[in-house]
Design a protein around this motif. Structure first.
Motif, PDB file in Angstrom:
ATOM      1  N   GLU A 276       0.805  -1.215   0.000  1.00 37.44           N
ATOM      2  CA  GLU A 276       0.000   0.000   0.000  1.00 37.44           C
ATOM      3  C   GLU A 276       0.843   1.273   0.000  1.00 37.44           C
ATOM      4  O   GLU A 276       0.555   2.226  -0.737  1.00 37.44           O
ATOM      5  N   VAL A 277       1.875   1.299   0.819  1.00 39.76           N
ATOM      6  CA  VAL A 277       2.671   2.524   0.968  1.00 39.76           C
ATOM      7  C   VAL A 277       3.329   2.905  -0.356  1.00 39.76           C
ATOM      8  O   VAL A 277       3.284   4.069  -0.782  1.00 39.76           O
ATOM      9  N   GLU A 278       3.932   1.948  -1.001  1.00 35.89           N
ATOM     10  CA  GLU A 278       4.620   2.211  -2.264  1.00 35.89           C
ATOM     11  C   GLU A 278       3.624   2.609  -3.350  1.00 35.89           C
ATOM     12  O   GLU A 278       3.890   3.508  -4.162  1.00 35.89           O
TER      13      GLU A 278
ATOM     14  N   GLU B 124       0.800   9.695  -5.638  1.00 38.59           N
ATOM     15  CA  GLU B 124       1.026  11.083  -5.247  1.00 38.59           C
ATOM     16  C   GLU B 124       2.184  11.735  -6.003  1.00 38.59           C
ATOM     17  O   GLU B 124       2.110  12.908  -6.378  1.00 38.59           O
ATOM     18  N   LYS B 125       3.256  10.977  -6.230  1.00 37.11           N
ATOM     19  CA  LYS B 125       4.457  11.569  -6.825  1.00 37.11           C
ATOM     20  C   LYS B 125       4.525  11.417  -8.346  1.00 37.11           C
ATOM     21  O   LYS B 125       5.047  12.287  -9.039  1.00 37.11           O
ATOM     22  N   ASP B 126       4.013  10.290  -8.854  1.00 34.87           N
ATOM     23  CA  ASP B 126       4.182   9.990 -10.282  1.00 34.87           C
ATOM     24  C   ASP B 126       2.887  10.055 -11.087  1.00 34.87           C
ATOM     25  O   ASP B 126       2.923  10.041 -12.321  1.00 34.87           O
TER      26      ASP B 126
ATOM     27  N   GLN C 189       0.707   4.067  -2.940  1.00 34.06           N
ATOM     28  CA  GLN C 189       0.221   5.415  -2.648  1.00 34.06           C
ATOM     29  C   GLN C 189       1.262   6.458  -3.038  1.00 34.06           C
ATOM     30  O   GLN C 189       0.932   7.542  -3.550  1.00 34.06           O
ATOM     31  N   ASP C 190       2.532   6.117  -2.845  1.00 37.51           N
ATOM     32  CA  ASP C 190       3.613   7.023  -3.219  1.00 37.51           C
ATOM     33  C   ASP C 190       3.639   7.239  -4.736  1.00 37.51           C
ATOM     34  O   ASP C 190       3.879   8.347  -5.217  1.00 37.51           O
ATOM     35  N   MET C 191       3.359   6.181  -5.504  1.00 43.54           N
ATOM     36  CA  MET C 191       3.306   6.290  -6.963  1.00 43.54           C
ATOM     37  C   MET C 191       2.159   7.194  -7.409  1.00 43.54           C
ATOM     38  O   MET C 191       2.290   7.979  -8.350  1.00 43.54           O
TER      39      MET C 191
END
Length: 300
Positions: free
Chosen positions: A256-258, A264-266, A260-262
């Motif tokens: 989930e964390v990774e 928001e950032k990518d 969600q990072d994709m």
């Protein structure tokens, strides 16, 4: 001529032969991976070798994986071939180019390297796969695979591989595998005659360029040895089992964390299949769905 594989026997079953034409699939590999001339020759030979090795397996779903790690600038080469006639593969450094060797040929041996190892994994369709490791003897692929067959399978084998590539692409590619089984190995005169004829070949691609078919090549080599060409002609092709769903399944494993990072950032994700160079993209909505799926799974 269509990419195809045929099988034959001679000397009352004491000699086993397989021939394969891989011109179109080698060209597809060249285009997909944007290969240099020497990288095209190296990968094309390895793809043909994989199909030849897989052709002698019995169970549907069986596959052979050939990985070559030499000390040359191409880096690793990997080919994955199935009994069903499908094959795929890649080279670590596809843009590497070298001057021709002393014979004016593509210098595959120097590109691959003469020091290193070849790893062969046979998945027979059940149980644990069988794996073998042999040292490289020349980096020319054909010599190395023949060395593997003698060292790991104790089967005297002659292997001829070839890829002809020019400014227009791959115009001829394929290979020939001849194995002498124990019942024929005792006939020294027969074995010597066969070895002499194979050694006299100028290569495999010149035969294709001269218009020779696989049956004609077999006839020239073993026509007076009780040659029996099996009736089935198997079509072979470059094929990868990757798909958008498989890509999403791999992304899901990141957690989930990774994911969600994709988002928001990518604003999404992109993945490229090593085997076929196909690019897959996942949207924000697809990544969000993966997170929801993970949250809905029972906690362990």
């Amino acid at each position: 001529m269509a990419d195809q594989l045929i099988r034959a026997t001679a000397a009352d079953g004491g000699i086993r032969a397989v021939g394969v034409i891989t011109t179109r699939l080698a060209e597809e590999a060249r285009k997909r991976h944007q290969l240099s001339y020497v990288a095209t020759a190296a990968l094309g030979r390895t793809l043909s070798a994989g199909l030849l090795l897989a052709s002698n397996m019995k169970r549907p779903g069986s596959r052979v994986n050939i990985r070559i790690n030499g000390n040359g600038p191409l880096g690793g080469i990997l080919a994955d071939a199935g009994l069903d006639g499908t094959v795929r593969g890649y080279v670590d450094n596809p843009q590497v180019e070298l001057p021709p060797n002393a014979r004016g040929k593509l210098d595959v041996g120097r590109a691959v390297g003469t020091e290193g190892f070849m790893y062969v994994v046979r998945d027979v369709g059940y149980g644990y796969p069988y794996s073998s490791t042999v040292e490289l003897v020349s980096g020319e692929i054909g010599d190395d695979v023949a060395h593997y067959l003698v060292s790991s399978e104790q089967t005297p084998s002659a292997l001829v591989l070839g890829v002809f590539v020019d400014a227009t692409g791959v115009t001829a590619a394929g290979g020939l595998l001849i194995q002498v089984l124990p019942k024929a190995a005792r006939d020294e005169a027969l074995v010597e005659t066969l070895e002499t004829r194979v050694a006299a070949l100028s290569g495999f691609t010149p035969l294709l360029q001269a218009g020779k078919t696989l049956p004609e090549i077999f006839q020239d080599l073993m026509g007076d040895m009780g040659l029996q060409i099996l009736p089935e002609v198997q079509m072979v092709q470059f094929h990868c089992s990757c798909s958008p769903n498989r890509m999403l399944g791999a992304l899901k494993m990141l957690g989930e964390v990774e994911l969600q990072d994709m988002i928001e950032k990518d604003g999404g994700a992109e993945a490229t299949c090593h085997f076929c160079n196909q690019v897959y993209r996942a949207s924000v909505d697809e990544l969000a769905q993966l997170i929801m799926d993970l949250q809905a799974e029972p906690q362990r």
